[in-house]
Design an enzyme around this catalytic site. Structure first.
Site, mmCIF file in Angstrom:
data_model
loop_
_atom_site.group_PDB
_atom_site.id
_atom_site.type_symbol
_atom_site.label_atom_id
_atom_site.label_comp_id
_atom_site.label_asym_id
_atom_site.label_seq_id
_atom_site.Cartn_x
_atom_site.Cartn_y
_atom_site.Cartn_z
ATOM 1 N N LYS A 89 0.858 -1.179 0.000
ATOM 2 C CA LYS A 89 0.000 0.000 0.000
ATOM 3 C C LYS A 89 0.894 1.228 0.000
ATOM 4 O O LYS A 89 2.072 1.151 0.372
ATOM 5 C CB LYS A 89 -0.869 -0.016 1.271
ATOM 6 N N GLY A 189 -20.469 6.685 5.389
ATOM 7 C CA GLY A 189 -19.566 6.997 4.276
ATOM 8 C C GLY A 189 -20.251 6.716 2.958
ATOM 9 O O GLY A 189 -20.537 5.563 2.626
ATOM 10 N N GLY A 191 -19.244 7.579 -0.222
ATOM 11 C CA GLY A 191 -18.324 7.881 -1.316
ATOM 12 C C GLY A 191 -18.439 6.866 -2.437
ATOM 13 O O GLY A 191 -19.536 6.365 -2.729
ATOM 14 N N HIS A 192 -17.314 6.531 -3.045
ATOM 15 C CA HIS A 192 -17.313 5.624 -4.204
ATOM 16 C C HIS A 192 -18.015 4.302 -3.890
ATOM 17 O O HIS A 192 -18.877 3.855 -4.632
ATOM 18 C CB HIS A 192 -15.878 5.334 -4.653
ATOM 19 N N VAL A 193 -17.627 3.667 -2.783
ATOM 20 C CA VAL A 193 -18.208 2.353 -2.465
ATOM 21 C C VAL A 193 -19.579 2.509 -1.814
ATOM 22 O O VAL A 193 -20.541 1.833 -2.205
ATOM 23 C CB VAL A 193 -17.284 1.541 -1.519
ATOM 24 N N TYR A 195 -21.870 4.732 -1.992
ATOM 25 C CA TYR A 195 -22.945 5.103 -2.909
ATOM 26 C C TYR A 195 -23.402 3.894 -3.739
ATOM 27 O O TYR A 195 -24.603 3.632 -3.881
ATOM 28 C CB TYR A 195 -22.481 6.254 -3.821
HETATM 29 P P1 NAD Z 1 -14.287 7.667 -0.713
HETATM 30 O O1 NAD Z 1 -13.204 8.619 -0.302
HETATM 31 O O2 NAD Z 1 -14.835 7.735 -2.070
HETATM 32 O O3 NAD Z 1 -15.522 7.799 0.312
HETATM 33 C C1 NAD Z 1 -15.379 7.927 1.678
HETATM 34 C C2 NAD Z 1 -16.591 8.709 2.178
HETATM 35 O O4 NAD Z 1 -16.553 8.710 3.605
HETATM 36 C C3 NAD Z 1 -16.619 10.180 1.733
HETATM 37 O O5 NAD Z 1 -17.891 10.510 1.223
HETATM 38 C C4 NAD Z 1 -16.323 10.962 3.040
HETATM 39 O O6 NAD Z 1 -16.947 12.229 3.063
HETATM 40 C C5 NAD Z 1 -16.908 10.012 4.064
HETATM 41 N N1 NAD Z 1 -16.371 10.186 5.422
HETATM 42 C C6 NAD Z 1 -15.122 10.456 5.819
HETATM 43 N N2 NAD Z 1 -15.068 10.514 7.164
HETATM 44 C C7 NAD Z 1 -16.321 10.258 7.608
HETATM 45 C C8 NAD Z 1 -16.908 10.178 8.907
HETATM 46 N N3 NAD Z 1 -16.203 10.373 10.010
HETATM 47 N N4 NAD Z 1 -18.231 9.890 8.991
HETATM 48 C C9 NAD Z 1 -18.964 9.692 7.876
HETATM 49 N N5 NAD Z 1 -18.467 9.767 6.628
HETATM 50 C C10 NAD Z 1 -17.164 10.047 6.501
HETATM 51 O O7 NAD Z 1 -13.697 6.207 -0.379
HETATM 52 P P2 NAD Z 1 -14.173 4.818 -0.995
HETATM 53 O O8 NAD Z 1 -13.354 4.508 -2.188
HETATM 54 O O9 NAD Z 1 -15.647 4.784 -1.060
HETATM 55 O O10 NAD Z 1 -13.667 3.816 0.146
HETATM 56 C C11 NAD Z 1 -14.330 3.754 1.394
HETATM 57 C C12 NAD Z 1 -13.575 2.781 2.312
HETATM 58 O O11 NAD Z 1 -13.525 1.492 1.707
HETATM 59 C C13 NAD Z 1 -12.113 3.167 2.584
HETATM 60 O O12 NAD Z 1 -11.757 2.782 3.880
HETATM 61 C C14 NAD Z 1 -11.340 2.324 1.574
HETATM 62 O O13 NAD Z 1 -10.009 2.072 1.978
HETATM 63 C C15 NAD Z 1 -12.171 1.058 1.581
HETATM 64 N N6 NAD Z 1 -12.044 0.284 0.345
HETATM 65 C C16 NAD Z 1 -12.369 0.832 -0.834
HETATM 66 C C17 NAD Z 1 -12.236 0.090 -2.006
HETATM 67 C C18 NAD Z 1 -12.625 0.661 -3.339
HETATM 68 O O14 NAD Z 1 -12.752 -0.122 -4.313
HETATM 69 N N7 NAD Z 1 -12.846 1.945 -3.461
HETATM 70 C C19 NAD Z 1 -11.768 -1.227 -1.940
HETATM 71 C C20 NAD Z 1 -11.462 -1.779 -0.698
HETATM 72 C C21 NAD Z 1 -11.593 -1.007 0.448
#
Ligand code: NAD
Length: 373
Positions: A89, A189, A191-193, A195
């Protein structure tokens, strides 16, 4: 080296003592505002693969601890899914104001390239497909680039699909049904996942409560998914069937666990537990914990499998893997995270044994006479 970094450096070997790590790399490029760390957990089965997180860390130490934990999670994730990758990472310490994002990412690309393919980077919190494209100007060891650059794009929809299957496994174990109609899920949260997950849960008829620090996103999700909302600081208190952490890590700690009124935890966030003991604390509260590095494997699987059918089968298989862990944990009266760790560590040990045997065979010394000839 600034004075504030002295304790960090003196503790460096203690930090890594907790983890059986391969190596750590640091990069400082003030011209491009880049301060980054790459942690490689292992490369036994193949190159270390794992995303690049950009975050405004309060200290270098926080960044280091995060990257070590995240790399270890990737090592375990690749092992459990028996993929030809190791775990790694990277983190970028996000500057207050980014002057030139492209230059910053290109500099990071040079950093990745300097490791000659031991580490392959990808998207994570704070980075986008466009960043991966910029990284790819200086290295080929990058995934999640856009279609224009023949990449796999954003892995989040696949991660969400895996989380959805994990939620189904949890409801099967607890309520003896895979049907999510009427099941109350709180998503932290959006965000990407988060939603993408909401979309799947909404289609399946789940009752939804959402929470995010970004109020605009919350409003959007309330309207789109007929969801209720809760303030970020109140999210742990909501009575629900499933609590789905999809924001940041280490949110399951003594303070939050005592507030929880859920039957299960099943979400995408990496490193949800503050430490291993929190798994046992959840078990004692009769809260089913779905190990994070398994339920969030979908994105990694998307990078590993180019064939769609194979990819979907692998993501669907997370359901059985998780259900197996729940039953095993119940039978052994152990926390689910401990069962998952034991499985991953066993697989990693097997990889090391095979590699050591192969190396020994390759290293058979030449007969002296031939060397002298
Ligand atoms: P992202 O940055 O797109 O979304 C994260 C969301 O969390 C944002 O909308 C942010 O505003 C919100 N957030 C931050 N702090 C917060 C809090 N205290 N309370 C509520 N909301 C809060 O990230 P993502 O890509 O959706 O990933 C989310 C999690 O999943 C991360 O921990 C990431 O490491 C993990 N993950 C993601 C993937 C992937 O494919 N994107 C794969 C494996 C693991």
């Amino acid at each position: 080296m600034s004075h504030s970094n002295v304790p960090l450096i003196s503790n460096l070997f203690q930090q890594t003592d907790h983890f059986p790590f391969a190596d750590l790399h640091f990069w400082n490029d003030p011209k491009c505002q880049l301060q980054a760390i790459i942690a490689i957990h292992n490369t036994t089965a193949g190159p270390a693969l794992g995303g690049c997180r950009m975050f405004p860390y309060a200290s270098t130490e926080n960044a280091l601890i995060d990257v070590l934990n995240l790399a270890m999670g990737m090592g375990y994730k690749a092992a459990i899914n028996q993929l030809p990758f190791g775990g790694g990472k990277s983190v970028i310490i996000q500057p207050g104001l980014i002057k030139n994002r492209q230059a910053l990412m290109e500099s990071f690309g040079r950093f990745v390239d300097s490791l000659g393919g031991r580490y392959i980077t990808a998207m994570d919190v704070g980075t986008e497909t466009n960043d991966m494209d910029n990284i790819s100007h200086f290295t080929q060891h990058v995934t999640c680039t856009s279609e224009q650059r023949k990449g796999t794009g954003d892995p989040s929809p696949y991660t969400a699909k895996g989380v959805f299957r994990g939620i189904q496994a949890a409801t099967k174990f607890l309520f003896h049904t895979k049907q999510l109609s009427g099941i109350h899920v709180v998503v932290q949260g959006l965000g990407h996942v988060g939603y993408e997950l909401l979309q799947l849960l909404h289609d399946a008829g789940a009752r939804l409560t959402v929470s995010d620090i970004d109020k605009t996103t919350v409003k959007h999700c309330i309207d789109e998914f007929s969801a209720d909302s809760v303030a970020p600081e109140k999210v742990y208190e909501v009575e629900c069937d499933i609590f789905s952490p999809c924001a940041m890590g280490q949110i399951l700690n003594p303070e939050t666990i005592q507030q929880l009124k859920t039957r299960a935890i099943a979400g995408a966030a990496n490193n949800q537990l503050l430490d291993k003991q929190q798994g046992e604390a959840l078990r004692k509260k009769h809260i089913l914990y779905t190990p994070d590095y398994i339920i969030n494997s979908g994105g990694l699987l998307q990078i590993a499998y180019s064939d769609n059918q194979q990819l979907n089968n692998k993501i669907d298989a997370l359901y059985n893997t998780l259900l197996g862990i729940f039953y095993e944990a119940e039978a052994q009266h152990k926390a689910t995270n401990m069962i998952a760790d034991e499985m991953a560590e066993h697989l990693l040990e097997k990889q090391v044994m095979i590699e050591t045997k192969q190396k020994k065979i390759e290293m058979v010394p030449e007969p002296i006479e031939r060397l002298q000839a």
